[in-house]
Design a protein around this motif. Structure first.
Motif, PDB file in Angstrom:
ATOM      1  N   HIS A  20       0.807  -1.223   0.000  1.00  0.00           N
ATOM      2  CA  HIS A  20       0.000   0.000   0.000  1.00  0.00           C
ATOM      3  C   HIS A  20       0.838   1.270   0.000  1.00  0.00           C
ATOM      4  O   HIS A  20       0.345   2.334  -0.313  1.00  0.00           O
ATOM      5  CB  HIS A  20      -0.944   0.001   1.204  1.00  0.00           C
ATOM      6  N   GLU A  21       2.114   1.123   0.372  1.00  0.00           N
ATOM      7  CA  GLU A  21       2.964   2.314   0.419  1.00  0.00           C
ATOM      8  C   GLU A  21       3.559   2.636  -0.946  1.00  0.00           C
ATOM      9  O   GLU A  21       4.222   3.653  -1.104  1.00  0.00           O
ATOM     10  CB  GLU A  21       4.109   2.098   1.405  1.00  0.00           C
ATOM     11  N   SER A  22       3.323   1.751  -1.895  1.00  0.00           N
ATOM     12  CA  SER A  22       3.924   1.997  -3.207  1.00  0.00           C
ATOM     13  C   SER A  22       2.892   2.608  -4.158  1.00  0.00           C
ATOM     14  O   SER A  22       1.740   2.184  -4.227  1.00  0.00           O
ATOM     15  CB  SER A  22       4.467   0.674  -3.758  1.00  0.00           C
ATOM     16  N   PHE A  23       3.317   3.625  -4.877  1.00  0.00           N
ATOM     17  CA  PHE A  23       2.437   4.345  -5.804  1.00  0.00           C
ATOM     18  C   PHE A  23       1.874   3.400  -6.862  1.00  0.00           C
ATOM     19  O   PHE A  23       0.702   3.465  -7.212  1.00  0.00           O
ATOM     20  CB  PHE A  23       3.243   5.475  -6.465  1.00  0.00           C
ATOM     21  N   GLU A  24       2.717   2.474  -7.343  1.00  0.00           N
ATOM     22  CA  GLU A  24       2.300   1.545  -8.395  1.00  0.00           C
ATOM     23  C   GLU A  24       1.104   0.685  -7.956  1.00  0.00           C
ATOM     24  O   GLU A  24       0.278   0.311  -8.769  1.00  0.00           O
ATOM     25  CB  GLU A  24       3.473   0.629  -8.812  1.00  0.00           C
ATOM     26  N   TRP A  26      -1.401   1.619  -6.276  1.00  0.00           N
ATOM     27  CA  TRP A  26      -2.634   2.381  -6.500  1.00  0.00           C
ATOM     28  C   TRP A  26      -2.882   2.611  -7.977  1.00  0.00           C
ATOM     29  O   TRP A  26      -4.024   2.708  -8.413  1.00  0.00           O
ATOM     30  CB  TRP A  26      -2.587   3.693  -5.701  1.00  0.00           C
ATOM     31  N   LEU A  27      -1.788   2.700  -8.734  1.00  0.00           N
ATOM     32  CA  LEU A  27      -1.959   2.888 -10.178  1.00  0.00           C
ATOM     33  C   LEU A  27      -2.533   1.643 -10.845  1.00  0.00           C
ATOM     34  O   LEU A  27      -2.980   1.688 -11.983  1.00  0.00           O
ATOM     35  CB  LEU A  27      -0.621   3.228 -10.844  1.00  0.00           C
ATOM     36  N   SER A  28      -2.493   0.505 -10.162  1.00  0.00           N
ATOM     37  CA  SER A  28      -2.972  -0.726 -10.793  1.00  0.00           C
ATOM     38  C   SER A  28      -4.327  -1.174 -10.241  1.00  0.00           C
ATOM     39  O   SER A  28      -4.746  -2.304 -10.450  1.00  0.00           O
ATOM     40  CB  SER A  28      -1.932  -1.835 -10.628  1.00  0.00           C
ATOM     41  N   GLU A  29      -5.031  -0.250  -9.593  1.00  0.00           N
ATOM     42  CA  GLU A  29      -6.383  -0.544  -9.099  1.00  0.00           C
ATOM     43  C   GLU A  29      -7.289  -1.139 -10.174  1.00  0.00           C
ATOM     44  O   GLU A  29      -8.090  -2.020  -9.906  1.00  0.00           O
ATOM     45  CB  GLU A  29      -7.053   0.772  -8.676  1.00  0.00           C
ATOM     46  N   HIS A  30      -7.133  -0.606 -11.387  1.00  0.00           N
ATOM     47  CA  HIS A  30      -8.027  -1.020 -12.473  1.00  0.00           C
ATOM     48  C   HIS A  30      -7.814  -2.472 -12.884  1.00  0.00           C
ATOM     49  O   HIS A  30      -8.512  -2.975 -13.754  1.00  0.00           O
ATOM     50  CB  HIS A  30      -7.825  -0.106 -13.683  1.00  0.00           C
ATOM     51  N   GLU A 278      11.348  -6.636 -14.617  1.00  0.00           N
ATOM     52  CA  GLU A 278      10.591  -6.538 -13.372  1.00  0.00           C
ATOM     53  C   GLU A 278       9.448  -7.562 -13.371  1.00  0.00           C
ATOM     54  O   GLU A 278       8.746  -7.722 -14.379  1.00  0.00           O
ATOM     55  CB  GLU A 278      10.051  -5.105 -13.255  1.00  0.00           C
ATOM     56  N   VAL A 279       9.259  -8.236 -12.249  1.00  0.00           N
ATOM     57  CA  VAL A 279       8.225  -9.282 -12.163  1.00  0.00           C
ATOM     58  C   VAL A 279       6.852  -8.665 -11.900  1.00  0.00           C
ATOM     59  O   VAL A 279       6.748  -7.529 -11.448  1.00  0.00           O
ATOM     60  CB  VAL A 279       8.536 -10.297 -11.035  1.00  0.00           C
ATOM     61  N   ASP A 280       5.821  -9.401 -12.204  1.00  0.00           N
ATOM     62  CA  ASP A 280       4.460  -9.005 -11.835  1.00  0.00           C
ATOM     63  C   ASP A 280       3.622 -10.278 -11.723  1.00  0.00           C
ATOM     64  O   ASP A 280       4.041 -11.356 -12.160  1.00  0.00           O
ATOM     65  CB  ASP A 280       3.872  -8.025 -12.869  1.00  0.00           C
TER      66      ASP A 280
ATOM     67  N   MET B   1       3.536  -6.194 -16.472  1.00  0.00           N
ATOM     68  CA  MET B   1       4.552  -5.230 -16.906  1.00  0.00           C
ATOM     69  C   MET B   1       5.341  -5.805 -18.064  1.00  0.00           C
ATOM     70  O   MET B   1       5.749  -6.950 -18.026  1.00  0.00           O
ATOM     71  CB  MET B   1       5.505  -4.954 -15.749  1.00  0.00           C
ATOM     72  N   VAL B   4      10.062  -3.833 -18.689  1.00  0.00           N
ATOM     73  CA  VAL B   4      10.627  -2.960 -17.653  1.00  0.00           C
ATOM     74  C   VAL B   4      11.778  -3.689 -16.968  1.00  0.00           C
ATOM     75  O   VAL B   4      11.596  -4.771 -16.407  1.00  0.00           O
ATOM     76  CB  VAL B   4       9.563  -2.567 -16.599  1.00  0.00           C
ATOM     77  N   LYS B   5      12.953  -3.100 -17.014  1.00  0.00           N
ATOM     78  CA  LYS B   5      14.146  -3.744 -16.436  1.00  0.00           C
ATOM     79  C   LYS B   5      13.999  -3.912 -14.921  1.00  0.00           C
ATOM     80  O   LYS B   5      13.484  -3.040 -14.235  1.00  0.00           O
ATOM     81  CB  LYS B   5      15.390  -2.886 -16.719  1.00  0.00           C
ATOM     82  N   ARG B   6      14.459  -5.039 -14.418  1.00  0.00           N
ATOM     83  CA  ARG B   6      14.439  -5.294 -12.977  1.00  0.00           C
ATOM     84  C   ARG B   6      15.445  -4.365 -12.313  1.00  0.00           C
ATOM     85  O   ARG B   6      16.556  -4.212 -12.781  1.00  0.00           O
ATOM     86  CB  ARG B   6      14.821  -6.746 -12.728  1.00  0.00           C
ATOM     87  N   LYS B  17      12.066   6.498  -2.310  1.00  0.00           N
ATOM     88  CA  LYS B  17      10.867   6.217  -3.097  1.00  0.00           C
ATOM     89  C   LYS B  17       9.624   6.278  -2.214  1.00  0.00           C
ATOM     90  O   LYS B  17       8.606   6.849  -2.573  1.00  0.00           O
ATOM     91  CB  LYS B  17      10.981   4.841  -3.760  1.00  0.00           C
ATOM     92  N   ASP B  21       6.547   8.513  -2.839  1.00  0.00           N
ATOM     93  CA  ASP B  21       5.275   7.851  -3.098  1.00  0.00           C
ATOM     94  C   ASP B  21       4.187   8.299  -2.147  1.00  0.00           C
ATOM     95  O   ASP B  21       3.027   8.410  -2.534  1.00  0.00           O
ATOM     96  CB  ASP B  21       5.439   6.318  -3.019  1.00  0.00           C
ATOM     97  N   ILE B  25       0.735   9.280  -3.618  1.00  0.00           N
ATOM     98  CA  ILE B  25      -0.456   8.470  -3.316  1.00  0.00           C
ATOM     99  C   ILE B  25      -1.560   9.351  -2.753  1.00  0.00           C
ATOM    100  O   ILE B  25      -2.724   9.251  -3.153  1.00  0.00           O
ATOM    101  CB  ILE B  25      -0.106   7.316  -2.337  1.00  0.00           C
ATOM    102  N   TYR B  28      -2.998  11.365  -5.586  1.00  0.00           N
ATOM    103  CA  TYR B  28      -3.712  10.523  -6.540  1.00  0.00           C
ATOM    104  C   TYR B  28      -5.031  10.004  -5.973  1.00  0.00           C
ATOM    105  O   TYR B  28      -6.086  10.099  -6.597  1.00  0.00           O
ATOM    106  CB  TYR B  28      -2.817   9.352  -6.955  1.00  0.00           C
ATOM    107  N   ASN B  59      -2.882   8.219 -14.968  1.00  0.00           N
ATOM    108  CA  ASN B  59      -3.175   6.808 -15.188  1.00  0.00           C
ATOM    109  C   ASN B  59      -4.145   6.609 -16.356  1.00  0.00           C
ATOM    110  O   ASN B  59      -5.353   6.560 -16.181  1.00  0.00           O
ATOM    111  CB  ASN B  59      -3.769   6.191 -13.910  1.00  0.00           C
TER     112      ASN B  59
END
Lengths: 321, 326
Positions: A20-24, A26-30, A278-280, B1, B4-6, B17, B21, B25, B28, B59
């Motif tokens: 929850h602390e990462s911006f990403e 929240w950007l992936s809510e959809h 980067e993994v997902d 993703m 995107v480089k790890r 960060k 963030d 957040i 946003y 977004n």
């Protein structure tokens, strides 16, 4: 030879809702409800379903249910979309919890899906009209899980899919669109769900199989279209397609396995589109699902048609009822 | 993703960060909540419209945001002037430059054109020129080609005139520039049978003869790339070819093509010590076609397959399958 990092992947999927602390995040809510389905299915394949709290997840799914339309949104308060609707239903089915939906709610969901079918048999994703064979699959799969397929929906949908068959044996996102492995999966999957693979002749299937097996590149991974880079998610789109048409062994398992395993993040777990990226959770599921289809790593077996464990899908009513 | 480089995160970087963030957040989520509240209270005005712009810039995948934006536009449309619609097109174009693979943006752009105050064909023709430019930058963009076909269908609908000829030329221009542009080969294979059926090609025989020359040149240009080979596999089996040429000339054309492929394969063998797998794969196809035409010949397919099993082991089970078929 690389090894499959089961424990790390389980820990990775488990950690996903703690960002929850990462911006990403929240950007992936959809994509959240889809993400829940990807994560849960990955855990099921690794026989670690209990890592997620069933009650919490089912509650979350129901928060995504959109009362006014009967569909599911990807996140509470978002708008209902065919794609999120399938994910919601898949998660409930995986938990054997479809009965949390009342008869009226199921009826509304069915109406939502059917309401998005257009006169040519295709489906739009939501009320704003984006048409894509992905949504035909999504709709037929959801209706099938609910046991609510009817000839009025199925026949025109099958006709539409057949118009998307291309010169090279692949399928596109609509009639006339270029072949793409992911569209092959949705088209073949949709035909399989409604028991209509026999619409394709043996010659047509041979061609499809040829085009699909040429997706394997020298690195071992599979690509989505000719002259494109390999990507772990195609381990699912291509492999499931080949499995559906009974030609799974037309690619080299060992080489693909190696490519998937090289795309693992050995520190934090998870799988990326290709090595060192980067993994997902999306690629994590599709990498693991591909390994399961090939019978590696003692994974729970996956149904290539529904992309859900067999032990779940074997309970679905087979169409025609 | 995708792509995107790890990244290796040090404690220090993570701390930074997290700090950044936190602010992003708050901003946003504040914006999202406010917008969803406005949507739920059915607010449709320019102010909330601008807020959707703000949200979608951060977004562009926020579908509920796009839908709300369109609802606002629909409510305000009686008072919206030409300039508004042009701005709306500029907005999606700016986003497409940063996110050329986001479905929602392409879809919104199409919706904008459909609802544009200018109902003339002009804006669609202008759009066709724009998408040609976009495709110049990325000639395989899946969305671009799809969008192009949508535009062409709209223009044809509005003018009542077929654009098949122009589109075929566009596809040919693309394969001329890059012989391995598979999207363009696809486009050709889709258009040609349609044009034959609609009688849009005057001299069908000459067209097919020229096409044999074109594909022969293509395989001499790049015999490694699979695009032209898949096209050939389709082309030689298609009924338009035999319909236009007749059996005897088709057999002759197939034999010429076969000789050329054998020559390329021989060149590869001389040059690299290896046969060309695609030559072998398509030689097998040519034998199949000749067999169906009841041509007498000494078949080599089994040798080709045995060779492919060795040289292309990833697909050996397909070759074994072909070897064992009746």
């Amino acid at each position: 030879m690389s090894t499959f990092l089961r424990d790390k992947h389980i820990a990775y999927v488990q950690s996903l809702d703690k960002h929850h602390e990462s911006f990403e995040y929240w950007l992936s809510e959809h994509l959240r409800l889809n993400g829940v389905y990807w994560g849960l299915t990955a855990l099921c394949l690794m026989d670690a379903k209990e890592i997620f709290n069933k009650d919490e997840i089912v509650q979350f799914v129901m928060k995504c249910y959109c009362k006014s339309t009967g569909g599911f949104g990807p996140f509470p308060r978002h708008e209902a979309h065919i794609h999120a609707t399938l994910s919601g239903i898949q998660v409930l089915a995986t938990y054997d919890a479809l009965d949390v939906l009342s008869t009226e709610q199921v009826e509304q969901t069915v109406q939502f899906i059917r309401g998005n079918q257009l006169s040519d048999g295709s489906f739009q994703g939501d009320r704003f009209g984006e048409v894509d064979t992905r949504f035909v699959y999504t709709s037929l799969s959801a209706l099938s899980i609910l046991g609510k397929l009817t000839p009025e929906v199925v026949d025109p949908a099958v006709e539409f899919i057949m118009r998307c068959y291309n010169f090279d044996g692949g399928f596109g996102l609509c009639p006339g669109a270029e072949s793409h492995s992911a569209q092959c999966f949705v088209c073949l999957g949709a035909l399989a769900i409604v028991g209509r693979l026999n619409e394709l002749s043996e010659d047509q299937l041979e061609k499809t199989g040829w085009w699909l097996c040429e997706r394997q590149v020298p690195e071992g991974g599979l690509n989505g279209r000719p002259s494109k880079l390999p990507d772990v998610c195609y381990s699912w789109w291509v492999l499931s397609s080949l499995a559906i048409i009974g030609r799974l062994e037309w690619i080299d398992y060992e080489k693909l396995r190696e490519f998937i395993l090289k795309s693992q993040d050995s520190k934090k777990g998870g799988i990326s589109d290709r090595p060192d990226n980067e993994v997902d959770v999306f690629h994590t599921l599709f990498g693991i699902a591909g390994l399961s289809l090939m019978g590696f790593e003692n994974l729970i077996s996956i149904d290539p048609v529904y992309c859900m464990p067999y032990y779940v899908t074997k309970k679905f009513k087979k169409y025609p009822y | 993703m995708h792509g995107v480089k790890r990244k290796q995160w040090t404690q220090e970087l993570l701390k930074q960060k997290k700090e950044q963030d936190r602010k992003r957040i708050t901003q946003y989520r504040g914006l999202v909540d406010k917008l969803l509240d406005s949507r739920d209270s059915k607010t449709y005005n320019m102010e909330v419209f601008k807020e959707t712009t703000q949200l979608l810039r951060i977004n562009p995948e926020y579908n509920a945001g796009w839908n709300y934006r369109r609802d606002i536009i629909e409510h305000l449309s009686p008072e919206l002037k030409h300039e508004f619609w042009e701005d709306e097109l500029a907005f999606s174009m700016a986003l497409l430059k940063d996110y050329p693979k986001v479905y929602w943006i392409w879809n919104h752009r199409k919706w904008t054109l459909e609802n544009h105050i200018d109902k003339s064909v002009k804006i669609w023709l202008r759009e066709l020129a724009i998408v040609s430019k976009l495709l110049q930058m990325d000639p395989r963009n899946f969305h671009g080609w799809h969008y192009r076909r949508i535009l062409v269908a709209e223009i044809e609908g509005r003018t009542g005139q077929s654009r098949d000829g122009e589109e075929l030329q566009y596809a040919i221009d693309n394969t001329n520039k890059n012989i391995s542009n598979y999207s363009a080969w696809h486009q050709k294979a889709t258009l040609i049978p349609k044009m034959f059926e609609k009688d849009e090609i005057k001299d069908k025989k000459k067209f097919i003869q020229d096409e044999f020359t074109y594909i022969t040149n293509a395989i001499y240009t790049d015999a490694e790339d699979q695009s032209v080979w898949f096209y050939i596999e389709w082309f030689v089996k298609n009924h338009i070819v035999i319909d236009a040429l007749g059996r005897d000339e088709l057999i002759q054309k197939l034999q010429e093509l076969q000789e050329n492929i054998l020559a390329i394969n021989e060149d590869d063998l001389q040059f690299s010590g290896k046969q060309n797998n695609w030559c072998l794969k398509v030689l097998i196809v040519l034998e199949d076609v000749q067999r169906n035409l009841k041509v007498q010949f000494t078949p080599h397919s089994h040798e080709y397959l045995a060779q492919l099993i060795e040289a292309d082991p990833m697909r050996k089970n397909r070759y074994l399958h072909l070897l064992h078929r009746k």
